[in-house]
Scaffold this motif. Structure first.
Motif, mmCIF file in Angstrom:
data_model
loop_
_atom_site.group_PDB
_atom_site.id
_atom_site.type_symbol
_atom_site.label_atom_id
_atom_site.label_comp_id
_atom_site.label_asym_id
_atom_site.label_seq_id
_atom_site.Cartn_x
_atom_site.Cartn_y
_atom_site.Cartn_z
ATOM 1 N N GLU A 60 0.821 -1.214 0.000
ATOM 2 C CA GLU A 60 0.000 0.000 0.000
ATOM 3 C C GLU A 60 0.854 1.263 0.000
ATOM 4 O O GLU A 60 0.409 2.309 -0.464
ATOM 5 C CB GLU A 60 -0.952 -0.005 1.198
ATOM 6 C CG GLU A 60 -2.054 -1.021 1.055
ATOM 7 C CD GLU A 60 -2.924 -1.155 2.289
ATOM 8 O OE1 GLU A 60 -2.744 -0.384 3.264
ATOM 9 O OE2 GLU A 60 -3.791 -2.049 2.284
ATOM 10 N N ALA A 61 2.079 1.165 0.508
ATOM 11 C CA ALA A 61 3.001 2.306 0.525
ATOM 12 C C ALA A 61 3.773 2.431 -0.785
ATOM 13 O O ALA A 61 4.652 3.286 -0.903
ATOM 14 C CB ALA A 61 3.962 2.173 1.697
ATOM 15 N N GLY A 62 3.465 1.569 -1.770
ATOM 16 C CA GLY A 62 4.165 1.621 -3.046
ATOM 17 C C GLY A 62 5.549 1.011 -2.993
ATOM 18 O O GLY A 62 6.430 1.393 -3.769
ATOM 19 N N GLU A 159 1.886 2.003 -6.132
ATOM 20 C CA GLU A 159 0.918 2.257 -5.066
ATOM 21 C C GLU A 159 -0.509 2.136 -5.596
ATOM 22 O O GLU A 159 -1.368 1.533 -4.962
ATOM 23 C CB GLU A 159 1.165 3.646 -4.484
ATOM 24 C CG GLU A 159 0.426 3.907 -3.204
ATOM 25 C CD GLU A 159 0.834 5.220 -2.556
ATOM 26 O OE1 GLU A 159 0.038 5.713 -1.738
ATOM 27 O OE2 GLU A 159 1.914 5.757 -2.863
#
Length: 170
Positions: A60-62, A159
């Motif tokens: 999710e944070a890429g 992301e």
């Protein structure tokens, strides 16, 4: 801990090669002295729950490269009968990494290989949702992303394309 040996290579305290160069969020090396993304420690033994939660946060944070390292730890330290599952998940994360870096052919291949691996593991084990992981949805996500990468012929936003390991889109 790493240090530089007399030959200029990064070595740990026991003399094993280690690359201490800073890395960006996609795992690409940056010049020495540059602030990079904190690296995932290697060889960490986590519970399956900890693995899924940590990998999801990184995705999710890429940071799919870093999620791949978390899955790789589970693959190497987990029970033999689960290693193919964790290896397949690592392939999905590194496939997203390559697609985000612009290695479109390699990214698409790894995404499809990972999709096949998690499906095969699910079929062989009789478990399509181990640890709450949605293997059918992950395989579908990976194949869709592989098609998008090949059709658009450009890097994707890691992301924006992060999968939900436990179902749905991130």
């Amino acid at each position: 801990m790493s240090s530089t040996s007399g030959d200029g290579r990064d070595r740990d305290t026991e003399g094993r090669a280690r690359n201490a160069r800073p890395r960006d969020g996609l795992g690409r090396p940056l010049p020495y002295g540059t602030d990079g993304v904190e690296r995932q420690p290697e060889g960490v033994v986590r519970t399956p729950e900890e693995t899924v939660v940590e990998a999801q946060a990184l995705l999710e944070a890429g940071k799919p490269f870093h999620a791949h390292e978390v899955f790789e730890d589970a693959w190497k330290s987990g029970p033999t009968e689960e290693r193919a599952l964790w290896r397949g998940l690592a392939q999905l994360a590194v496939g997203l990494t390559h697609a985000a870096r612009g290695n479109l052919t390699g990214g698409a291949r790894l995404l499809r290989r990972g999709a096949g691996a998690v499906e095969e593991w699910g079929a062989a084990s009789g478990r399509s949702r181990p640890y709450g992981l949605e293997l059918p949805e992950l395989a579908s996500w990976a194949r869709k992303l592989a098609e998008v990468v090949e059709q658009d012929e450009r890097a994707v936003d890691a992301e924006a394309w992060a999968p939900r390991l436990r179902g749905g889109k991130a």
